[in-house]
Design a protein around this motif. Structure first.
Motif: not given
Length: 253
Positions: A22-40
């Protein structure tokens, strides 16, 4: 970031247990929702960002104590962060430990436009009971609504209804309070009685269904401002409409 320049997202979900994806799904969800966001990136002990070339693998390996460490976008001029923790059953509804996800972003026009999608991405990724996105500083307002003794006032200083403390709620599906943009799982929506087409026509103009069957419901067009009389009236109407929120009524009539 000051209280007037940041937005916080918090969702409340079942404890992680062995479900480390689920943590990975959370981070992926944020990145899909905000174009250009990379939480790396992660943060070192001094708060400086360190790149995470294998971010997803690192997150899977870092699930400890029921949460996950800070990840961010690596931009100190425009900081976006997200992290997760386990909240004790002693302080949670129904005596059940929960997985909480907290995210913080700058409160600007792009984030305002994406706030509903960001909340949906985080909430659905965490498989949340409920959650919200609100301008930072909402917590001091909500704190004044919590009923800490049976002899306390009937209304908060803003004239909002008093709410039961989270640990006094019988089930985790009951939302503890209202925020600016609200996420209600299918179970939470059923508990509070949303939607009722006859009574929720206005809210439904700012609501949408999520893939899991939950709802995203935005109370006001602009970010919630407790000093704005129109926003305060919208909050009061919503609390009156949903007496189950905050455990003020066991069910809706």
């Amino acid at each position: 970031m000051t209280k007037r320049s940041a937005i916080t997202l918090i969702v409340y979900a079942p404890a992680l247990m062995a479900d480390k994806g689920r943590p990975v799904a959370v981070v992926h969800g944020m990145e899909r929702a905000f174009p250009g966001l990379r939480l790396h990136w992660k943060l070192d002990e001094g708060g400086r960002p360190i790149a995470l070339p294998q971010r997803d693998e690192w997150l899977l390996a870092s699930n400890k104590d029921g949460g996950f460490p800070f990840v961010c976008n690596g931009d100190e001029r425009y900081p976006v962060t997200v992290w997760g923790m386990e909240s004790s059953g002693l302080l949670s509804p129904g005596g059940q430990s929960q997985f909480e996800v907290h995210a913080k972003l700058p409160l600007d026009e792009p984030v305002i436009a994406a706030a509903a999608a960001l909340l949906e991405g985080v909430a659905e990724g965490a498989r949340s009971f409920w959650g919200h996105a609100s301008p930072l500083g909402y917590g001091s307002e909500v704190a004044q609504q919590f009923r800490r003794s049976p002899d306390g006032p009937e209304l908060s200083p803003r004239g909002l209804p008093m709410l039961n403390l989270p640990e006094n709620l019988p089930t985790p599906e009951i939302p503890c309070f209202l925020g600016w943009v609200n996420y209600w799982s299918a179970a939470a929506a059923e508990v509070i009685g949303f939607p009722d087409p006859a009574r929720d026509s206005e809210l439904l103009t700012r609501a949408r269904r999520t893939p899991s069957g939950g709802w995203i419901v935005q109370l006001t067009e602009a970010p919630l401002d407790y000093d704005n009389p129109a926003h305060l009236d919208a909050l009061k109407r919503a609390y009156e409409r949903f007496p189950a929120i905050g455990g003020r009524a066991a069910s809706l009539s």
